[in-house]
Design a protein around this motif. Structure first.
Motif, mmCIF file in Angstrom:
data_model
loop_
_atom_site.group_PDB
_atom_site.id
_atom_site.type_symbol
_atom_site.label_atom_id
_atom_site.label_comp_id
_atom_site.label_asym_id
_atom_site.label_seq_id
_atom_site.Cartn_x
_atom_site.Cartn_y
_atom_site.Cartn_z
ATOM 1 N N ALA A 26 0.832 -1.197 0.000
ATOM 2 C CA ALA A 26 0.000 0.000 0.000
ATOM 3 C C ALA A 26 0.871 1.254 0.000
ATOM 4 O O ALA A 26 1.964 1.272 0.541
ATOM 5 C CB ALA A 26 -0.905 -0.004 1.226
ATOM 6 N N ALA A 27 0.357 2.278 -0.638
ATOM 7 C CA ALA A 27 0.980 3.596 -0.619
ATOM 8 C C ALA A 27 -0.092 4.587 -0.204
ATOM 9 O O ALA A 27 -1.282 4.344 -0.392
ATOM 10 C CB ALA A 27 1.523 3.944 -1.995
ATOM 11 N N TRP A 28 0.323 5.701 0.385
ATOM 12 C CA TRP A 28 -0.670 6.682 0.813
ATOM 13 C C TRP A 28 -0.085 8.080 0.774
ATOM 14 O O TRP A 28 1.118 8.263 0.765
ATOM 15 C CB TRP A 28 -1.219 6.340 2.194
ATOM 16 C CG TRP A 28 -0.186 6.297 3.275
ATOM 17 C CD1 TRP A 28 0.585 5.230 3.629
ATOM 18 C CD2 TRP A 28 0.215 7.365 4.132
ATOM 19 N NE1 TRP A 28 1.426 5.567 4.655
ATOM 20 C CE2 TRP A 28 1.214 6.884 4.986
ATOM 21 C CE3 TRP A 28 -0.188 8.696 4.266
ATOM 22 C CZ2 TRP A 28 1.824 7.674 5.952
ATOM 23 C CZ3 TRP A 28 0.421 9.473 5.224
ATOM 24 C CH2 TRP A 28 1.408 8.961 6.053
ATOM 25 N N THR A 29 -0.991 9.038 0.704
ATOM 26 C CA THR A 29 -0.606 10.444 0.761
ATOM 27 C C THR A 29 -1.570 11.179 1.678
ATOM 28 O O THR A 29 -2.707 10.765 1.869
ATOM 29 C CB THR A 29 -0.642 11.130 -0.625
ATOM 30 O OG1 THR A 29 -1.991 11.139 -1.093
ATOM 31 C CG2 THR A 29 0.244 10.425 -1.609
ATOM 32 N N ALA A 30 -1.107 12.259 2.249
ATOM 33 C CA ALA A 30 -1.941 13.137 3.063
ATOM 34 C C ALA A 30 -1.428 14.554 2.855
ATOM 35 O O ALA A 30 -0.243 14.763 2.599
ATOM 36 C CB ALA A 30 -1.857 12.762 4.544
ATOM 37 N N PHE A 54 3.867 12.080 1.333
ATOM 38 C CA PHE A 54 3.560 10.802 0.703
ATOM 39 C C PHE A 54 4.475 9.707 1.222
ATOM 40 O O PHE A 54 5.599 9.955 1.622
ATOM 41 C CB PHE A 54 3.643 10.898 -0.825
ATOM 42 C CG PHE A 54 4.948 11.413 -1.356
ATOM 43 C CD1 PHE A 54 5.994 10.551 -1.612
ATOM 44 C CD2 PHE A 54 5.115 12.758 -1.609
ATOM 45 C CE1 PHE A 54 7.196 11.021 -2.100
ATOM 46 C CE2 PHE A 54 6.315 13.238 -2.106
ATOM 47 C CZ PHE A 54 7.360 12.369 -2.354
ATOM 48 N N ASP A 55 3.934 8.499 1.234
ATOM 49 C CA ASP A 55 4.674 7.314 1.651
ATOM 50 C C ASP A 55 4.350 6.209 0.658
ATOM 51 O O ASP A 55 3.236 5.700 0.629
ATOM 52 C CB ASP A 55 4.273 6.901 3.067
ATOM 53 C CG ASP A 55 5.102 5.745 3.601
ATOM 54 O OD1 ASP A 55 5.798 5.085 2.810
ATOM 55 O OD2 ASP A 55 5.040 5.510 4.805
ATOM 56 N N PHE A 56 5.315 5.868 -0.193
ATOM 57 C CA PHE A 56 5.106 4.847 -1.215
ATOM 58 C C PHE A 56 5.638 3.485 -0.791
ATOM 59 O O PHE A 56 5.773 2.587 -1.605
ATOM 60 C CB PHE A 56 5.740 5.277 -2.538
ATOM 61 C CG PHE A 56 5.088 6.481 -3.145
ATOM 62 C CD1 PHE A 56 3.712 6.580 -3.217
ATOM 63 C CD2 PHE A 56 5.833 7.523 -3.624
ATOM 64 C CE1 PHE A 56 3.100 7.686 -3.765
ATOM 65 C CE2 PHE A 56 5.240 8.636 -4.188
ATOM 66 C CZ PHE A 56 3.867 8.714 -4.259
ATOM 67 N N THR A 82 9.584 8.049 0.948
ATOM 68 C CA THR A 82 8.655 8.989 1.560
ATOM 69 C C THR A 82 9.108 10.390 1.174
ATOM 70 O O THR A 82 10.252 10.584 0.772
ATOM 71 C CB THR A 82 8.631 8.878 3.094
ATOM 72 O OG1 THR A 82 9.936 9.145 3.587
ATOM 73 C CG2 THR A 82 8.177 7.506 3.555
#
Length: 94
Positions: A26-30, A54-56, A82
């Protein structure tokens, strides 16, 4: 689901079970941002400022040779991707 989707999912699952493909990650951004409206030259304009994080995820690799002389890498490759960014923009709607 369509037959194509079922075949694709079965192919991915078989590759993961065989060890030919790593499990999905999973990857996420905020982020947060603001916009300031101003009128210049009789038109509305907006100045935007945003900050995303972001954290890929992480990736690890083996000790494959990395040079032409055949010497193996001293340790595996590890990446933890990140990042932070600051964005400033000007929007002029038409």
């Amino acid at each position: 689901m369509s037959k194509m989707t079922n075949r694709f999912a079965a192919t991915i699952a078989a590759a993961m079970l065989a060890g030919a493909m790593a499990a999905p990650m999973a990857a996420w951004t905020a982020g947060i941002g603001v916009a300031y409206e101003m009128a210049a030259m009789g038109r509305p304009m907006f100045v935007d400022v945003s900050y995303p994080y972001f954290d890929f995820g992480s990736v690890s690799g083996g000790t494959t040779p990395v040079s032409d002389n055949g010497a193996a890498a001293s340790k595996g490759l590890n990446f933890d991707l990140t990042g932070h960014a600051l964005s400033i923009g000007l929007r002029i709607p038409f």
